[in-house]
Write a protein that holds these residues in place. Structure first.
Motif, PDB file in Angstrom:
ATOM      1  N   ALA A  11       0.839  -1.207   0.000  1.00 25.45           N
ATOM      2  CA  ALA A  11       0.000   0.000   0.000  1.00 25.45           C
ATOM      3  C   ALA A  11       0.869   1.251   0.000  1.00 25.45           C
ATOM      4  O   ALA A  11       0.584   2.220  -0.717  1.00 25.45           O
ATOM      5  CB  ALA A  11      -0.923  -0.020   1.222  1.00 25.45           C
ATOM      6  N   ALA A  12       1.947   1.221   0.768  1.00 23.32           N
ATOM      7  CA  ALA A  12       2.847   2.377   0.808  1.00 23.32           C
ATOM      8  C   ALA A  12       3.470   2.592  -0.573  1.00 23.32           C
ATOM      9  O   ALA A  12       3.585   3.725  -1.048  1.00 23.32           O
ATOM     10  CB  ALA A  12       3.937   2.157   1.854  1.00 23.32           C
ATOM     11  N   GLY A  13       3.848   1.502  -1.212  1.00 19.00           N
ATOM     12  CA  GLY A  13       4.435   1.608  -2.559  1.00 19.00           C
ATOM     13  C   GLY A  13       3.426   2.150  -3.546  1.00 19.00           C
ATOM     14  O   GLY A  13       3.757   3.009  -4.385  1.00 19.00           O
ATOM     15  N   MET A  14       2.185   1.670  -3.463  1.00 17.92           N
ATOM     16  CA  MET A  14       1.161   2.139  -4.410  1.00 17.92           C
ATOM     17  C   MET A  14       0.879   3.631  -4.207  1.00 17.92           C
ATOM     18  O   MET A  14       0.683   4.373  -5.171  1.00 17.92           O
ATOM     19  CB  MET A  14      -0.107   1.300  -4.261  1.00 17.92           C
ATOM     20  N   ALA A  15       0.884   4.058  -2.944  1.00 12.65           N
ATOM     21  CA  ALA A  15       0.645   5.481  -2.669  1.00 12.65           C
ATOM     22  C   ALA A  15       1.778   6.326  -3.258  1.00 12.65           C
ATOM     23  O   ALA A  15       1.538   7.369  -3.878  1.00 12.65           O
ATOM     24  CB  ALA A  15       0.538   5.712  -1.160  1.00 12.65           C
ATOM     25  N   LYS A  16       3.013   5.882  -3.074  1.00  9.51           N
ATOM     26  CA  LYS A  16       4.150   6.648  -3.607  1.00  9.51           C
ATOM     27  C   LYS A  16       4.144   6.656  -5.133  1.00  9.51           C
ATOM     28  O   LYS A  16       4.435   7.678  -5.758  1.00  9.51           O
ATOM     29  CB  LYS A  16       5.471   6.032  -3.122  1.00  9.51           C
ATOM     30  N   ALA A  17       3.834   5.512  -5.716  1.00 10.15           N
ATOM     31  CA  ALA A  17       3.813   5.437  -7.183  1.00 10.15           C
ATOM     32  C   ALA A  17       2.737   6.361  -7.740  1.00 10.15           C
ATOM     33  O   ALA A  17       2.961   7.059  -8.737  1.00 10.15           O
ATOM     34  CB  ALA A  17       3.578   3.996  -7.630  1.00 10.15           C
ATOM     35  N   ALA A  18       1.577   6.368  -7.089  1.00 12.04           N
ATOM     36  CA  ALA A  18       0.495   7.240  -7.549  1.00 12.04           C
ATOM     37  C   ALA A  18       0.907   8.701  -7.423  1.00 12.04           C
ATOM     38  O   ALA A  18       0.671   9.516  -8.325  1.00 12.04           O
ATOM     39  CB  ALA A  18      -0.769   6.965  -6.750  1.00 12.04           C
ATOM     40  N   ALA A  19       1.549   9.033  -6.295  1.00 10.76           N
ATOM     41  CA  ALA A  19       1.970  10.417  -6.072  1.00 10.76           C
ATOM     42  C   ALA A  19       2.998  10.850  -7.119  1.00 10.76           C
ATOM     43  O   ALA A  19       3.076  12.020  -7.478  1.00 10.76           O
ATOM     44  CB  ALA A  19       2.549  10.570  -4.669  1.00 10.76           C
ATOM     45  N   ALA A  20       3.771   9.878  -7.604  1.00  9.06           N
ATOM     46  CA  ALA A  20       4.797  10.193  -8.606  1.00  9.06           C
ATOM     47  C   ALA A  20       4.228  10.201 -10.024  1.00  9.06           C
ATOM     48  O   ALA A  20       4.963  10.382 -10.995  1.00  9.06           O
ATOM     49  CB  ALA A  20       5.936   9.180  -8.505  1.00  9.06           C
ATOM     50  N   GLY A  21       2.933   9.956 -10.142  1.00  3.39           N
ATOM     51  CA  GLY A  21       2.309   9.986 -11.469  1.00  3.39           C
ATOM     52  C   GLY A  21       2.433   8.691 -12.230  1.00  3.39           C
ATOM     53  O   GLY A  21       2.200   8.640 -13.442  1.00  3.39           O
ATOM     54  N   THR A  22       2.836   7.604 -11.538  1.00  2.00           N
ATOM     55  CA  THR A  22       2.929   6.296 -12.201  1.00  2.00           C
ATOM     56  C   THR A  22       2.121   5.271 -11.404  1.00  2.00           C
ATOM     57  O   THR A  22       2.684   4.343 -10.816  1.00  2.00           O
ATOM     58  CB  THR A  22       4.395   5.828 -12.284  1.00  2.00           C
TER      59      THR A  22
END
Ligand SMILES: [Zn+2]
Length: 475
Positions: free
Chosen positions: A277-288
């Motif tokens: 979940a933490a990875g998905m949040a960061k990826a989303a925040a980075a636009g990917t």
């Protein structure tokens, strides 16, 4: 014995540099493997394996490194090549000189008859390290198109939105992470140099030695026994998928292999989900953005599969999307775990089964018709039921797989390493695709196999006649 194994040269472009060293200087490619950060581990050597030093061709990142290309030794001779066949090498270089490599500064390569030493490239050892004889920049149109195509394809493929359905969490850690986590828990690794560790994994996986192959997982699993280890590896897993252009991934792992540090099975799953979940949040925040579902694996040589099936049901609304049975196929048929599969079917939980990799048709038949799998992990041996691929005439099991649209989770590079396929060009994925099977392309173990989804697609384009458009349609 001590020796310098590798010398790093900063280069502009991997493929361009490889062409120079292999074509102009007659070197051979000792290693060419992708790294999880999108770069490649490229080593070229002048002689036979193990007989000399290699050059690590490192693509320049950033202005400072790019500025060194062409001037890595400040105008001095970059390296000295000794040869026992001067005439051959001189002829090769002379021939290469009639073509043109990018000229930088005053660099040159001069055969040196008196010393029988070929002195390569004053002020360079860059990529391409300079003309053997200075010539103007004048790539032929064909060369330029080829070079451009390689670069563009890799880039285009990386940006394609991709799905990966068969990828093991414990087979895809970042080498640097393994080193750091191993240090924290006191686990001894073959080397504490991340690049060396990546090379060790790749070598072990390609050694054809099953003991060495299995040993690779021991080192990743050793650092996945703590909450910290699981959180970090799960988060980085997602970020690495995002960097690879994956938009939907299914990660799989066996919780029962991650309880040596005292975590319970549910705690393992909760922790991995938290990291994902933490990875998905960061990826989303980075636009990917990337969505990752989890498959929990039971191990076919152990007897906890029913317990793991319960775990899947318990976490079905918390990101766990299915079940798999993994581990050595030989001697451990999936039907030994029928209780798990029957429970999952009653609960309407989908599952896949590793089959048709080490074992042939009976394992695929049992996975589908006895256990009730909806997908097959690997399944390359389904071709055993298609005696003549060209004719397209299918046996009954192959017909069932195709006509019921059973997805085959195919992993070409992994299959080469385990001997389930002989080459990318002849990997069954291409013939099965053409026959209308539902094939999917996967990485299996990104660290252990030294691969990414971008690399798997690139290999099919380069060696099996796929096009970027086919990849885009097939995702
Ligand atoms: Zn697998």
């Amino acid at each position: 014995m001590r020796r310098i194994a590798l010398v790093t040269l900063v280069v502009v472009d991997y493929d361009e540099a490889i062409r120079f060293y292999t074509e102009a200087l007659g070197f051979r490619i000792a290693e060419d493997a992708p790294r999880p950060d999108g770069l490649r581990w490229v080593v070229v050597e002048p002689g036979s394996p193990g007989t000399g030093s290699g050059l690590l061709l490192a693509r320049a990142e950033g202005a400072a490194q790019a500025g060194r290309v062409g001037d890595q030794t400040g105008g001095r001779v970059g390296f000295f090549l000794h040869t026992d066949d001067f005439a051959r090498d001189h002829a090769r270089m002379a021939a290469a000189a009639s073509r043109s490599w990018r000229s930088r500064g005053t660099s040159r390569t001069e055969p040196s008859p008196s010393s029988r030493t070929c002195t390569a490239t004053a002020g360079t050892c860059s990529s391409p390290p300079a003309d053997p004889v200075p010539t103007p920049v004048n790539h032929s149109l064909k060369e330029r198109l080829a070079m451009t195509a390689t670069r563009v394809d890799a880039d285009v493929i990386r940006r394609l939105p991709k799905a990966v359905l068969h990828d093991h969490l414990d087979g895809g850690l970042r080498p640097a992470t393994v080193v750091e986590l191993a240090d924290a828990v006191g686990h001894t690794l073959p080397t504490t140099d991340p690049a060396g560790l990546a090379a060790w994994y790749y070598e072990a996986a390609n050694s054809g030695d099953l003991v060495r192959y299995i040993a690779t997982f021991e080192h990743t699993l050793a650092v996945m026994q703590t909450r910290e280890g699981l959180l970090r590896t799960a988060e980085e897993y997602v970020l690495d998928l995002a960097a690879d252009g994956v938009v939907y991934g299914e990660v799989r792992y066996a919780p029962e292999l991650m309880v040596r540090g005292g975590l319970t099975l549910p705690e393992v799953v909760e922790t991995v989900q938290e990291g994902l979940a933490a990875g998905m949040a960061k990826a989303a925040a980075a636009g990917t953005p990337v969505r990752v579902g989890t498959l929990l694996c039971g191990m076919r040589m152990f007897d906890r599969s029913r317990e793991i099936a319960d775990l899947v049901v318990a976490f079905r609304d918390a990101g766990v999307v299915g079940f798999d049975i993994a581990g050595a196929e030989d001697g451990f048929p999936p039907a030994d775990h029928l209780a798990a599969f029957e429970h999952l079917r009653r609960e309407n939980v989908p599952f896949t089964i590793h089959a048709g990799e080490a074992h042939g048709l009976p394992s695929i038949h049992q996975a589908l018709q006895v256990c009730g799998a909806q997908r097959i992990g690997h399944g390359v041996r389904i071709t055993d039921d298609i005696p003549d691929l060209a004719s397209g005439k299918l046996g009954r099991l192959a017909g069932w797989v195709r006509d019921r649209r059973v997805a085959l989770e195919m992993c070409p590079t992994s299959n080469l390493q385990t001997g389930a396929a002989t080459s990318i060009a002849e990997h069954p994925i291409t013939a099965l695709k053409d026959l209308g099977f539902r094939v999917t392309l996967n990485t299996d173990n990104r660290l252990v196999s030294g691969t990414t989804m971008t690399r798997e697609m690139s290999l099919l384009v380069e060696q099996a006649g796929w096009t970027v458009e086919t990849c885009a349609r097939s995702r």
